[in-house]
Scaffold this motif. Structure first.
Motif, mmCIF file in Angstrom:
data_model
loop_
_atom_site.group_PDB
_atom_site.id
_atom_site.type_symbol
_atom_site.label_atom_id
_atom_site.label_comp_id
_atom_site.label_asym_id
_atom_site.label_seq_id
_atom_site.Cartn_x
_atom_site.Cartn_y
_atom_site.Cartn_z
ATOM 1 N N LEU A 28 0.815 -1.220 0.000
ATOM 2 C CA LEU A 28 0.000 0.000 0.000
ATOM 3 C C LEU A 28 0.848 1.270 0.000
ATOM 4 O O LEU A 28 0.307 2.373 -0.109
ATOM 5 C CB LEU A 28 -0.924 0.015 1.228
ATOM 6 N N LYS A 30 2.934 4.295 -1.304
ATOM 7 C CA LYS A 30 2.864 5.025 -2.573
ATOM 8 C C LYS A 30 3.930 6.118 -2.598
ATOM 9 O O LYS A 30 4.165 6.782 -1.580
ATOM 10 C CB LYS A 30 1.501 5.701 -2.734
ATOM 11 N N THR A 160 5.193 7.091 0.826
ATOM 12 C CA THR A 160 4.273 7.564 1.858
ATOM 13 C C THR A 160 3.495 6.379 2.405
ATOM 14 O O THR A 160 3.156 5.445 1.672
ATOM 15 C CB THR A 160 3.297 8.611 1.294
ATOM 16 N N PRO A 162 0.230 4.548 4.367
ATOM 17 C CA PRO A 162 -1.209 4.733 4.567
ATOM 18 C C PRO A 162 -1.524 4.921 6.040
ATOM 19 O O PRO A 162 -0.856 4.353 6.916
ATOM 20 C CB PRO A 162 -1.800 3.420 4.047
ATOM 21 N N ALA A 166 -7.096 3.877 7.200
ATOM 22 C CA ALA A 166 -7.443 3.991 5.785
ATOM 23 C C ALA A 166 -8.267 2.788 5.335
ATOM 24 O O ALA A 166 -8.074 1.663 5.815
ATOM 25 C CB ALA A 166 -6.179 4.102 4.938
ATOM 26 N N ASN A 208 -0.087 8.709 -0.201
ATOM 27 C CA ASN A 208 -1.163 8.393 0.732
ATOM 28 C C ASN A 208 -1.534 9.620 1.553
ATOM 29 O O ASN A 208 -0.659 10.357 2.010
ATOM 30 C CB ASN A 208 -0.719 7.283 1.696
ATOM 31 N N ASP A 210 -2.649 11.670 4.800
ATOM 32 C CA ASP A 210 -2.417 11.553 6.234
ATOM 33 C C ASP A 210 -3.692 12.022 6.935
ATOM 34 O O ASP A 210 -3.896 13.211 7.159
ATOM 35 C CB ASP A 210 -1.221 12.404 6.648
ATOM 36 N N GLU A 217 -10.905 9.413 2.061
ATOM 37 C CA GLU A 217 -11.516 8.819 0.878
ATOM 38 C C GLU A 217 -12.994 8.523 1.119
ATOM 39 O O GLU A 217 -13.817 8.676 0.213
ATOM 40 C CB GLU A 217 -10.784 7.531 0.496
ATOM 41 N N THR A 243 -7.835 8.722 -4.755
ATOM 42 C CA THR A 243 -6.474 8.801 -4.250
ATOM 43 C C THR A 243 -6.108 10.266 -4.020
ATOM 44 O O THR A 243 -6.742 11.176 -4.577
ATOM 45 C CB THR A 243 -5.486 8.149 -5.244
#
Length: 288
Positions: A28, A30, A160, A162, A166, A208, A210, A217, A243
């Motif tokens: 996960l 990114k 970054t 998650p 999340a 991701n 913070d 999301e 995203t």
């Protein structure tokens, strides 16, 4: 956001989680661009606050019936892509243009921008501006718009992490209840504190989000679905379609404070990001 090598977060996960869960969490991670004040000699890739540069014919964003939006930041996608490529990182940006972010701040809180209320969505805007932004004329902040002090930004590229709450983490680790996070190493104080040390909350492009108060999301998804009940099963599926495009933290140097030291978030669907449809980005904000 981390400025260390990608393996740092990977090793952290492997030290705290069962092997299978660690690899799922690592999947996960990114790449993103952490944005901070540029020091002398560092490459400037954007700016917080000040007066934006706008082409002739581009109107200052206004929320009809409320007033002009405040200019939050502008970022140079081409410079950020180039910085990332120089480090062997391919960010999902397909433009060399600039993005300018605007938000309606009401000091008296008479009207707030709410991700779940389409009537308030005119209170945020992303403008897709041409390359050569630096050569455009500055536009004076109109009367009634919030204004902030100018802070030049540079970019640090890295992976970054998650947030523990999340939606993607819950799905990857098989959580069925919101409280499952706290019974898992991903929600332990030791893990969370170490992620915070490696990935401090800041201004950021891509990667991701913070979260301050729950999955951003999900907030955006709920608005897109027309303000459905929080228990609606469609919410999780829709949340997976979004995203992070950008987040801007409260910033003392710029004179920015979103609620109680909160964060502004712009989210986008990956297919819209790939097609440079930045007008399709959606907004939410959170504070402590």
């Amino acid at each position: 956001m981390t400025t260390s090598t990608p393996g740092t977060l990977q090793e952290l996960a492997r030290a705290h989680m069962p092997a299978r869960d660690a690899e799922r969490w690592i999947g996960l991670l990114k790449p993103g661009a952490r944005l901070r004040r540029a020091r002398e000699g560092e490459r400037v890739v954007g700016v917080l606050g000040g007066e934006p540069r706008l082409p002739e014919g581009v109107a200052w964003p206004v929320w009809e019936g409320r007033g002009p939006l405040g200019f939050v930041a502008a970022v140079d996608c081409g410079a950020i892509r180039e910085t990332a490529a120089g480090q062997g990182v391919d960010l999902p940006l397909r433009t060399d243009s600039w993005l300018a972010f605007f938000y309606y701040e009401d000091d008296e809180a008479l009207e707030i921008v709410d991700a779940g209320d389409p009537r308030t969505w005119a209170g945020y805007r992303v403008l897709h501006l041409p390359a050569g932004y630096e050569e455009l004329p500055r536009r004076a902040t109109p009367e009634g718009a919030a204004s902030y002090d100018e802070v030049p930004l540079t970019a640090e590229i890295g992976l970054t992490a998650p947030a523990g709450d999340a939606v993607a983490v819950a799905r990857a680790l098989g959580f069925r209840e919101p409280t499952d996070e706290y019974a898992h190493p991903v929600g332990s104080d030791a893990f969370v504190e170490e992620v915070r040390r490696l990935a401090p909350s800041t201004h950021q492009l891509l990667g991701n989000a913070d979260n301050v108060q729950g999955p951003v999301e999900t907030e955006v998804a709920r608005g897109v679905l027309g303000g459905v009940d929080w228990s609606d099963p469609r919410l999780e599926e829709e949340a997976q379609r979004w995203t992070l495009l950008a987040q801007f933290d409260s910033d003392e140097e710029a004179g920015m404070c979103w609620g109680d030291c909160g964060v502004l978030y712009w989210l986008i669907r990956p297919e819209d990001l790939a097609a440079n449809r930045f007008e399709e980005a959606r907004f939410t904000w959170q504070c402590c």
